[in-house]
Design a protein around this motif. Structure first.
Motif, PDB file in Angstrom:
ATOM      1  N   LYS A  47       0.227  -1.283   0.308  1.00 46.54           N
ATOM      2  CA  LYS A  47      -0.195  -0.138   0.036  1.00 46.54           C
ATOM      3  C   LYS A  47       0.489   0.914   0.108  1.00 46.54           C
ATOM      4  O   LYS A  47       2.549   1.223   0.518  1.00 46.54           O
ATOM      5  CB  LYS A  47      -0.942  -0.261   1.316  1.00 46.54           C
ATOM      6  CG  LYS A  47      -1.808  -1.074   1.375  1.00 46.54           C
ATOM      7  CD  LYS A  47      -3.249  -1.145   0.671  1.00 46.54           C
ATOM      8  CE  LYS A  47      -3.993  -2.325   0.165  1.00 46.54           C
ATOM      9  NZ  LYS A  47      -4.624  -2.964   1.594  1.00 46.54           N
ATOM     10  N   ASP A  48       0.258   1.754   0.314  1.00 48.63           N
ATOM     11  CA  ASP A  48       1.182   3.863  -0.307  1.00 48.63           C
ATOM     12  C   ASP A  48       0.691   4.072   1.028  1.00 48.63           C
ATOM     13  O   ASP A  48      -0.050   4.960   1.086  1.00 48.63           O
ATOM     14  CB  ASP A  48       0.713   4.246  -1.439  1.00 48.63           C
ATOM     15  CG  ASP A  48       0.970   6.110  -1.559  1.00 48.63           C
ATOM     16  OD1 ASP A  48       1.925   5.929  -0.906  1.00 48.63           O
ATOM     17  OD2 ASP A  48       0.838   6.931  -2.898  1.00 48.63           O
ATOM     18  N   ASP A  51      -2.112   7.159   1.246  1.00 54.72           N
ATOM     19  CA  ASP A  51      -3.542   6.465   1.140  1.00 54.72           C
ATOM     20  C   ASP A  51      -3.711   6.302   2.100  1.00 54.72           C
ATOM     21  O   ASP A  51      -3.280   5.618   3.560  1.00 54.72           O
ATOM     22  CB  ASP A  51      -3.346   5.458   0.690  1.00 54.72           C
ATOM     23  CG  ASP A  51      -4.712   4.653   0.604  1.00 54.72           C
ATOM     24  OD1 ASP A  51      -5.644   5.040   0.715  1.00 54.72           O
ATOM     25  OD2 ASP A  51      -5.383   3.728  -0.492  1.00 54.72           O
ATOM     26  N   GLU A  52      -4.955   7.996   2.326  1.00 59.21           N
ATOM     27  CA  GLU A  52      -4.839   8.339   4.106  1.00 59.21           C
ATOM     28  C   GLU A  52      -5.505   6.613   5.075  1.00 59.21           C
ATOM     29  O   GLU A  52      -5.579   6.822   6.349  1.00 59.21           O
ATOM     30  CB  GLU A  52      -5.149   8.947   4.041  1.00 59.21           C
ATOM     31  CG  GLU A  52      -4.288  10.406   3.896  1.00 59.21           C
ATOM     32  CD  GLU A  52      -5.224  12.125   4.150  1.00 59.21           C
ATOM     33  OE1 GLU A  52      -5.984  12.198   4.665  1.00 59.21           O
ATOM     34  OE2 GLU A  52      -3.920  12.244   4.229  1.00 59.21           O
TER      35      GLU A  52
END
Ligand code: DC
Length: 205
Positions: A47-48, A51-52
């Motif tokens: 995941k980034d 990415d909140e």
């Protein structure tokens, strides 16, 4: 007894906080490891860190990553940690864990960026440990070189200044000295001298 130790990256606060905990027989929590654990979980899940939603989800499952996992110390993890640390939902998810830890009956030392200002504003003693960017970069460079990691002093300094800017500039719980914190500048102190200076402040308090 709660002791809050805050300061910028590579100021020596981790070593100092660990030594203080040993000296006064208090439990120790490296709160940076929690943010690193969130960053590492995201990286491992592909995941980034920006990415909140994914970051908030990872923060709720922070217990999944062992806080002594060696991968927590890698540069990529530190970078991801610095990104998720600017996410308010992540900080909220980690806040209760830190406050519960601070209530350990035997007393606790917590080190981080916002312990004296946000996590434990009523801590018995607050230390703000710092050193010049050049001294911190030199220490970090020597640490990396000892581990056999190839880099340059200039690259380490640039990275450290970028991380300082991110830690100090974020809207939520930025790195700053609590008004009632004692300033401990370790630029010209080795670890023994820093421990002596810290114990003097704590004993007086
Ligand atoms: O101290 P460290 O390098 O292990 O911290 C990793 C990141 O987490 C760093 O960018 C600052 C952030 N952090 C934070 O925002 N608040 C804390 N209490 C501890 C760390």
């Amino acid at each position: 007894m709660i002791i809050a130790v805050d300061g910028p990256v590579a100021a020596g606060k981790g070593t100092l906080a660990r030594r203080i905990a040993g000296h006064y027989r208090l439990q120790y929590l490296d709160t940076g490891a929690l943010y690193r654990a969130v960053g590492l979980k995201l990286l491992r899940d592909g995941k980034d860190p920006h990415d909140e939603e994914a970051a908030e989800h990872a923060a709720r499952q922070v217990g999944d990553v062992a806080l002594d996992d060696p991968a927590l110390r890698e540069e990529a993890t530190g970078e991801a940690a610095s990104i998720v640390a600017a996410n308010q939902a992540v900080r909220a998810a980690l806040l209760q864990y830190q406050r519960d830890f601070a209530q350990t009956p035997t007393g606790a030392v917590l080190d981080g960026r916002d312990i004296g200002t946000v996590v434990c504003p009523d801590a018995d003693v607050k230390l703000f440990v710092t050193a010049s960017a050049e001294v911190r970069a030199r220490r970090r460079f020597d640490e990396l070189a000892a581990k056999g990691i190839e880099t340059t002093y200039d690259a380490v300094l640039k990275d450290l200044e970028a991380r300082d800017a991110r830690d100090q500039g974020r809207g939520t719980a930025p790195l700053k000295k609590a008004e009632d914190a004692h300033l401990l500048d370790t630029s010209k102190l080795d670890i023994e001298a820093a421990v002596t200076a810290a114990c003097k402040i704590i004993d007086a308090a």
